[in-house]
Scaffold this motif. Structure first.
Motif, PDB file in Angstrom:
ATOM      1  N   UNK A 170      47.849 -47.263 -20.839  1.00 47.76           N
ATOM      2  CA  UNK A 170      49.027 -48.212 -21.065  1.00 47.76           C
ATOM      3  C   UNK A 170      50.111 -47.896 -22.022  1.00 47.76           C
ATOM      4  N   UNK A 171      50.011 -46.592 -22.662  1.00 46.97           N
ATOM      5  CA  UNK A 171      50.754 -46.330 -23.937  1.00 46.97           C
ATOM      6  C   UNK A 171      51.250 -44.818 -23.729  1.00 46.97           C
ATOM      7  N   UNK A 172      52.664 -44.601 -23.785  1.00 46.77           N
ATOM      8  CA  UNK A 172      53.166 -43.526 -23.688  1.00 46.77           C
ATOM      9  C   UNK A 172      52.859 -42.583 -25.007  1.00 46.77           C
ATOM     10  N   UNK A 173      53.182 -41.162 -24.988  1.00 44.96           N
ATOM     11  CA  UNK A 173      52.976 -40.415 -26.113  1.00 44.96           C
ATOM     12  C   UNK A 173      53.960 -40.532 -26.999  1.00 44.96           C
ATOM     13  N   UNK A 174      53.835 -40.007 -28.376  1.00 47.45           N
ATOM     14  CA  UNK A 174      54.973 -40.080 -29.209  1.00 47.45           C
ATOM     15  C   UNK A 174      55.862 -38.920 -29.084  1.00 47.45           C
ATOM     16  N   UNK A 175      57.140 -39.263 -29.343  1.00 48.64           N
ATOM     17  CA  UNK A 175      57.928 -38.187 -29.168  1.00 48.64           C
ATOM     18  C   UNK A 175      58.029 -36.893 -30.052  1.00 48.64           C
ATOM     19  N   UNK A 176      57.262 -37.418 -31.105  1.00 51.82           N
ATOM     20  CA  UNK A 176      57.139 -36.301 -32.352  1.00 51.82           C
ATOM     21  C   UNK A 176      55.882 -36.740 -32.941  1.00 51.82           C
ATOM     22  N   UNK A 177      55.142 -35.586 -33.131  1.00 49.80           N
ATOM     23  CA  UNK A 177      53.572 -35.697 -33.946  1.00 49.80           C
ATOM     24  C   UNK A 177      53.579 -35.959 -35.499  1.00 49.80           C
ATOM     25  N   UNK A 178      52.919 -36.628 -35.931  1.00 58.63           N
ATOM     26  CA  UNK A 178      52.885 -37.016 -37.426  1.00 58.63           C
ATOM     27  C   UNK A 178      52.920 -35.511 -38.006  1.00 58.63           C
ATOM     28  N   UNK A 179      53.675 -35.376 -39.127  1.00 64.03           N
ATOM     29  CA  UNK A 179      53.722 -33.968 -39.909  1.00 64.03           C
ATOM     30  C   UNK A 179      54.369 -33.054 -39.079  1.00 64.03           C
ATOM     31  N   UNK A 180      54.869 -33.212 -37.964  1.00 66.57           N
ATOM     32  CA  UNK A 180      55.483 -32.466 -36.890  1.00 66.57           C
ATOM     33  C   UNK A 180      54.257 -31.725 -36.371  1.00 66.57           C
ATOM     34  N   UNK A 181      53.177 -32.022 -35.992  1.00 65.74           N
ATOM     35  CA  UNK A 181      51.926 -31.418 -35.538  1.00 65.74           C
ATOM     36  C   UNK A 181      52.157 -31.403 -33.828  1.00 65.74           C
ATOM     37  N   UNK A 182      51.405 -30.155 -33.196  1.00 66.00           N
ATOM     38  CA  UNK A 182      51.825 -30.172 -31.901  1.00 66.00           C
ATOM     39  C   UNK A 182      50.958 -31.516 -31.045  1.00 66.00           C
ATOM     40  N   UNK A 183      51.401 -31.593 -29.858  1.00 67.54           N
ATOM     41  CA  UNK A 183      50.763 -32.918 -29.074  1.00 67.54           C
ATOM     42  C   UNK A 183      49.407 -33.041 -28.952  1.00 67.54           C
ATOM     43  N   UNK A 184      48.542 -31.713 -28.923  1.00 64.37           N
ATOM     44  CA  UNK A 184      47.280 -31.654 -28.605  1.00 64.37           C
ATOM     45  C   UNK A 184      46.627 -31.608 -30.441  1.00 64.37           C
ATOM     46  N   UNK A 185      47.231 -31.759 -31.283  1.00 60.82           N
ATOM     47  CA  UNK A 185      46.615 -31.682 -32.656  1.00 60.82           C
ATOM     48  C   UNK A 185      45.421 -32.687 -32.723  1.00 60.82           C
ATOM     49  N   UNK A 186      44.290 -32.258 -33.376  1.00 61.10           N
ATOM     50  CA  UNK A 186      43.387 -32.972 -33.663  1.00 61.10           C
ATOM     51  C   UNK A 186      43.267 -33.723 -35.043  1.00 61.10           C
ATOM     52  N   UNK A 187      43.957 -34.945 -34.792  1.00 60.41           N
ATOM     53  CA  UNK A 187      44.304 -35.692 -35.982  1.00 60.41           C
ATOM     54  C   UNK A 187      43.028 -36.443 -36.783  1.00 60.41           C
ATOM     55  N   UNK A 188      42.109 -36.649 -35.866  1.00 57.17           N
ATOM     56  CA  UNK A 188      40.728 -37.068 -36.416  1.00 57.17           C
ATOM     57  C   UNK A 188      39.544 -36.268 -35.814  1.00 57.17           C
ATOM     58  N   UNK A 203      37.408 -47.949 -32.464  1.00 60.38           N
ATOM     59  CA  UNK A 203      36.458 -47.863 -31.393  1.00 60.38           C
ATOM     60  C   UNK A 203      37.240 -47.870 -29.963  1.00 60.38           C
ATOM     61  N   UNK A 204      38.549 -48.308 -30.030  1.00 66.40           N
ATOM     62  CA  UNK A 204      39.178 -48.525 -28.748  1.00 66.40           C
ATOM     63  C   UNK A 204      40.608 -47.830 -28.923  1.00 66.40           C
ATOM     64  N   UNK A 205      40.739 -46.794 -29.899  1.00 66.03           N
ATOM     65  CA  UNK A 205      42.092 -46.353 -30.045  1.00 66.03           C
ATOM     66  C   UNK A 205      42.557 -45.495 -28.683  1.00 66.03           C
ATOM     67  N   UNK A 206      43.662 -45.620 -28.501  1.00 65.01           N
ATOM     68  CA  UNK A 206      44.036 -45.003 -27.270  1.00 65.01           C
ATOM     69  C   UNK A 206      44.299 -43.568 -27.296  1.00 65.01           C
ATOM     70  N   UNK A 207      44.250 -42.752 -28.491  1.00 68.08           N
ATOM     71  CA  UNK A 207      44.625 -41.666 -28.656  1.00 68.08           C
ATOM     72  C   UNK A 207      44.161 -41.050 -29.941  1.00 68.08           C
ATOM     73  N   UNK A 208      43.992 -40.072 -30.407  1.00 59.83           N
ATOM     74  CA  UNK A 208      43.579 -39.496 -31.786  1.00 59.83           C
ATOM     75  C   UNK A 208      44.809 -39.805 -32.563  1.00 59.83           C
ATOM     76  N   UNK A 209      45.937 -39.605 -32.191  1.00 62.26           N
ATOM     77  CA  UNK A 209      47.224 -39.760 -32.841  1.00 62.26           C
ATOM     78  C   UNK A 209      47.442 -41.283 -33.319  1.00 62.26           C
ATOM     79  N   UNK A 210      46.846 -42.156 -32.272  1.00 62.94           N
ATOM     80  CA  UNK A 210      47.021 -43.421 -32.751  1.00 62.94           C
ATOM     81  C   UNK A 210      45.947 -43.978 -33.879  1.00 62.94           C
TER      82      UNK A 210
END
Length: 481
Positions: free
Chosen positions: A459-477, A136-143
């Motif tokens: 309060x948090x920087x983006x990751x250097x690489x996405x999970x499974x090498x997905x692009x930065x705007x990938x819809x993880x959830x 409910x408080x996730x800072x991004x879909x990646x997180x």
């Protein structure tokens, strides 16, 4: 059956030939509905219908053991996965050193081994319960995706321990497996067995610290159990370690990205002093002194998980061949320790002293020392992030006697730099070293859910690489409407 492939023909994916082990399959199938009820009650709240981009184990071959796809978490294929059997494996420590590894439990060690399995098993659902509100408080879909991945794999680790209980401990094992679904993290009447697993995880910095420090304790415990002379437990824990690595990655990179964002915001605003806390907080980031306080808290809580520095229980499990040391087979000694000593920090007559103790009874101390060395490597990497930005601040592990509830330093008042102080000084100064309510309230004020793909909280920087090498705007959830 090819041990490296996973059989999906039963409700429970496995590589232990459950299709031919009807009694254990039936026991696990009867446990399954209770597990799903527990997951729906205590798993990630509000996201049971979301499609999450998760990895699922399809093999135990290290070169290609997982596949990624969207799945609803209650439909995740939890299963029983053991690392490949090593032909001719022998017991690597204890009084049975050099004997063939056991495929069944020697009768005299049943109670001791059951206790080890139950304690390890109890930690797995506990952390899911602690983290159930974080979506409910996730800072991004990646997180958000990362916490859900950690959750489903902790669930699978519960399955791993329940399989050992159901397969090898008969009625006692079935009763223990049922109890694992009855206890609840932080419950007044039926709490989880270990203290750190009854603490709240109120925010994402706490989660990232937990996965860095407490999951690292899990790594050390699993590594020790992976040495076990009881081969099915060893193989179970070896595969669990493959999954555990991601959990520590989530913690280390999560804290690292928080540090990076803070330092970048300070530089952009021209703030040189890391202790100028109010100005830094006005930038919508978490100041480094508060990050240090959270580090102090989670490290000290995790040290308590190792138990007393000097322990006859640890000596007994080692001598019996049930639980070894960290990377036992790489240690250059006799692996029996009957005449060896090991230095232990003790609280003697009001002073902190290093005392040589029998190495057998100092097993916990050695494992904790290995843990501290492993933590320090991560702290060094965090400090490199700070150094690169030019901010003058260093994160440090506190003294092992700081804020302890178990062992030699239980209730001793010791500062992070190892000074003994009295109760009055502790009451006056402990808020400099541990998070205060105001610190918690501030961090909580930053915890706002961000669900636009590619966007991150302030309060948090983006990751250097996405999970499974997905692009930065990938819809993880894909959150259910």
């Amino acid at each position: 059956m090819n041990i490296e492939n996973v059989d999906y023909t039963t409700k429970i994916p496995n590589n232990v030939n459950l299709a031919e082990d009807r009694q254990v399959l039936r026991a696990l199938e009867s446990w399954h509905p209770g597990y799903i009820d527990w997951w729906k009650d205590m798993g990630p709240e509000g996201f049971q219908e979301a499609l999450v981009y998760l990895r699922t184990a399809v093999s135990v071959d290290p070169k290609g053991w997982a596949k990624f796809d969207y799945v609803k978490m209650p439909d995740y294929r939890w299963g029983i996965l053991l690392a490949p059997k090593e032909d001719g494996r022998t017991i690597p420590f204890g009084r049975h050193y050099g004997e063939p590894a056991w495929q069944d439990i020697p009768g005299e060690y049943r109670a001791m081994l059951r206790r080890l399995v139950v304690i390890q098993g109890d930690t797995e659902p506990a952390s899911v319960e602690q983290q159930r509100h974080l979506g409910k408080t996730a800072p991004s879909l990646y997180d958000m995706r990362n916490v859900f991945q950690v959750n489903v794999e902790e669930g699978r680790h519960l399955w791993a321990m329940v399989y050992i209980l159901q397969k090898y401990f008969g009625r006692d094992g079935r009763e223990e497996a049922a109890e694992l679904l009855q206890r609840r993290s932080g419950d007044a009447d039926k709490p989880r067995m270990l203290g750190a697993f009854n603490e709240a995880t109120p925010d994402w910095l706490s989660f990232h610290m937990f996965t860095f420090f407490t999951d690292r304790d899990g790594k050390m415990q699993l590594e020790s159990l992976a040495q076990s002379g009881f081969d099915p437990l060893s193989r179970t824990c070896r595969f669990m370690l493959t999954e555990e690595a991601h959990h520590m990655f989530v913690g280390e990179t999560g804290v690292g990205r928080t540090i990076q964002r803070t330092c970048e915001a300070m530089k952009a605003a021209g703030i040189e002093d890391p202790n100028d806390i109010e100005k830094i907080r006005d930038l919508g980031v978490i100041d480094l002194p508060t990050i240090q306080k959270k580090l102090n808290l989670h490290y000290s809580l995790s040290l308590d998980l190792f138990g007393s520095e000097v322990s006859t229980n640890a000596a007994n499990t080692f001598s019996s061949g049930l639980k070894g040391r960290f990377q036992e087979t790489k240690i250059q000694d006799d692996h029996q320790l009957e005449h060896s000593t090991y230095p232990v920090l003790k609280f003697v007559n009001g002073e902190i002293k290093r005392v040589d103790e029998p190495a057998l009874t100092a097993i916990n101390m050695r494992l904790r020392d290995d843990y501290t060395a492993d933590c320090q490597k991560g702290i060094d990497r965090w400090n490199k992030i700070v150094e690169k930005t030019g901010v003058g601040f260093r994160l440090e592990l506190p003294h092992v006697g700081f804020h302890r509830q178990i062992g030699e330093f239980k209730n001793a008042k010791i500062t992070p730099d190892g000074k003994l102080i009295d109760d009055a000084a502790w009451s006056r100064d402990s808020s400099k070293w541990l998070p205060s309510k105001d610190d918690g309230d501030f961090i909580g004020s930053l915890m706002k859910q961000v669900v636009e793909p590619g966007k991150f909280a302030s309060w948090i920087a983006p990751p250097r690489v996405g999970i499974d090498n997905k692009p930065g705007d990938f819809e993880y959830v894909k959150i259910a409407a």
